[in-house]
Motif scaffolding. Structure first.
Motif, PDB file in Angstrom:
ATOM      1  N   GLU A  55      92.501  23.255 -28.008  1.00 51.29           N
ATOM      2  CA  GLU A  55      92.746  23.376 -26.942  1.00 51.29           C
ATOM      3  C   GLU A  55      94.205  23.435 -27.186  1.00 51.29           C
ATOM      4  O   GLU A  55      94.408  22.730 -27.471  1.00 51.29           O
ATOM      5  CB  GLU A  55      92.649  23.201 -25.289  1.00 51.29           C
ATOM      6  CG  GLU A  55      93.285  24.528 -24.809  1.00 51.29           C
ATOM      7  CD  GLU A  55      92.796  23.519 -22.966  1.00 51.29           C
ATOM      8  OE1 GLU A  55      92.550  22.188 -22.800  1.00 51.29           O
ATOM      9  OE2 GLU A  55      93.123  24.149 -22.200  1.00 51.29           O
ATOM     10  N   GLY A 112      87.678  17.804 -26.224  1.00 55.33           N
ATOM     11  CA  GLY A 112      87.534  18.981 -25.194  1.00 55.33           C
ATOM     12  C   GLY A 112      86.790  19.299 -26.088  1.00 55.33           C
ATOM     13  O   GLY A 112      86.605  20.838 -25.064  1.00 55.33           O
ATOM     14  N   LEU A 113      85.798  18.949 -26.356  1.00 56.36           N
ATOM     15  CA  LEU A 113      84.666  19.597 -27.005  1.00 56.36           C
ATOM     16  C   LEU A 113      83.458  19.582 -25.239  1.00 56.36           C
ATOM     17  O   LEU A 113      82.879  19.192 -25.080  1.00 56.36           O
ATOM     18  CB  LEU A 113      84.213  19.734 -27.971  1.00 56.36           C
ATOM     19  CG  LEU A 113      84.708  20.143 -29.486  1.00 56.36           C
ATOM     20  CD1 LEU A 113      84.456  19.808 -30.329  1.00 56.36           C
ATOM     21  CD2 LEU A 113      85.334  21.770 -29.174  1.00 56.36           C
ATOM     22  N   TRP A 169      86.965  24.827 -21.636  1.00 54.63           N
ATOM     23  CA  TRP A 169      86.840  23.546 -22.649  1.00 54.63           C
ATOM     24  C   TRP A 169      85.797  22.310 -21.771  1.00 54.63           C
ATOM     25  O   TRP A 169      86.369  22.294 -20.479  1.00 54.63           O
ATOM     26  CB  TRP A 169      87.845  23.353 -22.990  1.00 54.63           C
ATOM     27  CG  TRP A 169      88.934  24.363 -24.344  1.00 54.63           C
ATOM     28  CD1 TRP A 169      89.493  25.565 -24.118  1.00 54.63           C
ATOM     29  CD2 TRP A 169      88.378  24.456 -25.561  1.00 54.63           C
ATOM     30  NE1 TRP A 169      89.794  26.106 -24.663  1.00 54.63           N
ATOM     31  CE2 TRP A 169      89.307  25.409 -25.651  1.00 54.63           C
ATOM     32  CE3 TRP A 169      87.993  23.113 -26.418  1.00 54.63           C
ATOM     33  CZ2 TRP A 169      89.401  25.057 -27.286  1.00 54.63           C
ATOM     34  CZ3 TRP A 169      88.359  23.355 -27.781  1.00 54.63           C
ATOM     35  CH2 TRP A 169      88.534  24.893 -28.493  1.00 54.63           C
TER      36      TRP A 169
END
Length: 386
Positions: free
Chosen positions: A233, A40-41, A33
């Motif tokens: 996540e 979080g991408l 991540w």
């Protein structure tokens, strides 16, 4: 890349493609991540598998083969230690097929009920085919002949990848062995092996695979796995665990919404992993204990939770209370996603009012009492080591 023939006629006329892969296609490094974006991408290379699944899935969405259109879902992370990912998906709650009447974890397949032999040919994306050769042909697939009818798997090295017409997230598919085998919803080593490999074929850390047993909110008694992308996540990817049988990488997952039995593999012993997991699920079936299974990339047990690397595979098995008959009305049903911390919520009101405390209260109603879980833990250690 698949070389599917674009056909202007009804989607059911489309031929089925083979997606052939080998272990050389597994992505064992560099998956994790990102930390530069709020969700979080991170930018990442799209694998051949991801391209085939996503492009085929999006094409079926444009063709109207789903029960409802699915855009980007409204998402919120519930404040608290569990980091629940709540998503508003009103249409799934309204439009999905009515679940079948299930009364036993070992219930036999009923040909009079809905089963996957009845799916439309256009709903099949491709046939996921394991190559026994170390070299896959150029293009990575065996192209279908023009005008060919969809082919069902003929050998154990194939499964169908089919759209879930009531998707809970982007790319929601089902992995189905030959439907004509009429297998009940009891996990097999062969199917789980495909699910493990599918996760490693993806470069997206949020591509997950899972299984709901009968009595654990499986809605169709015909053998299948779920697969889908979630761009968030989850705590279970890195949560700590208590070693139960280190030689088999068998642990008790802790500090999560629902304690579960954890297996881990770095991607080099998937057959052994599938066999060990199914020894556990077979035991649960024999003893009429409902269960859910979740496969995700994650850190190795004992590795710092802050590590961004997701090179290995975590498999979590939850033994839980059986849920037969009509499902209780709640903000969400408790199946594989919910136990993992992903909460598809049915109404806008519940989505706005949901808290970590209320989510935990709903989930814990379906967990085994602590004494029974402790007894089961001892039984499974004896089973795996004996």
């Amino acid at each position: 890349m698949l070389h599917a023939q674009e056909r202007p006629e009804h989607p059911a006329a489309s031929g089925l493609e083979d997606f052939v892969y080998s272990e050389e296609d597994f992505v064992l490094q560099g998956v994790g991540w990102g930390r530069s974006r709020p969700d979080g991408l991170a930018s990442r290379t799209v694998s051949r598998f991801d391209h085939a699944l996503q492009s085929g899935w999006e094409r079926r969405m444009k063709q109207g083969l789903f029960r409802y259109p699915l855009g980007e879902l409204q998402t919120r992370i519930l404040p608290g230690e569990m980091h629940f990912v709540a998503q508003l998906n009103i249409q799934r709650g309204l439009e999905r097929r009515k679940p079948q009447d299930i009364q036993s974890v070992r219930q036999r397949f009923d040909p009079q009920q809905f089963h996957f032999s009845k799916i439309k040919p256009g709903e099949i994306l491709f046939c996921l085919t394991r190559s026994h050769s170390p070299h896959v042909p150029a293009g990575g697939q065996a192209p279908a002949q023009d005008g060919a009818e969809p082919r069902l798997p003929e050998t154990p090295n194939r499964v169908l990848v089919v759209i879930n017409v009531s998707p809970l997230e982007f790319g929601h598919v089902l992995l189905i062995p030959d439907p004509m085998l009429c297998l009940p919803q009891v996990l097999t080593q062969e199917l789980l092996h495909f699910g493990l490999e599918a996760v490693l074929l993806s470069t997206h850390p949020g591509f997950r695979v899972g299984f709901n047993s009968l009595g654990a909110l499986a809605s169709v008694n015909h053998l299948h796995l779920h697969g889908f992308y979630l761009d968030w996540e989850l705590l279970i990817e890195s949560a700590p665990s208590k070693p139960l049988c280190p030689a088999l990488n068998f642990h008790l997952l802790q500090g999560v919404p629902a304690p579960g039995f954890l297996f881990y593999d770095e991607g080099r012993g998937l057959g052994v992993l599938a066999r060990a997991v199914c020894r556990v699920t077979d035991y649960l079936v024999e003893n009429e204990i409902a269960h859910n299974v979740f496969v995700t990339r994650g850190t190795a047990p004992g590795e710092p939770a802050r590590s961004a690397a997701r090179s290995g595979v975590r498999v979590v098995v939850w033994a839980r209370k059986s849920c037969f008959g009509a499902k209780e009305e709640a903000a969400f049903n408790v199946a594989l996603c919910e136990l993992a911390g992903h909460l598809p919520v049915k109404t806008a009101q519940d989505f706005q009012s949901l808290t970590e405390s209320s989510a935990l209260h709903t989930i814990q109603k379906y967990l085994l009492p602590a004494p029974q879980l402790s007894w089961l833990q001892d039984e499974l250690v004896t089973l795996l080591t004996g």
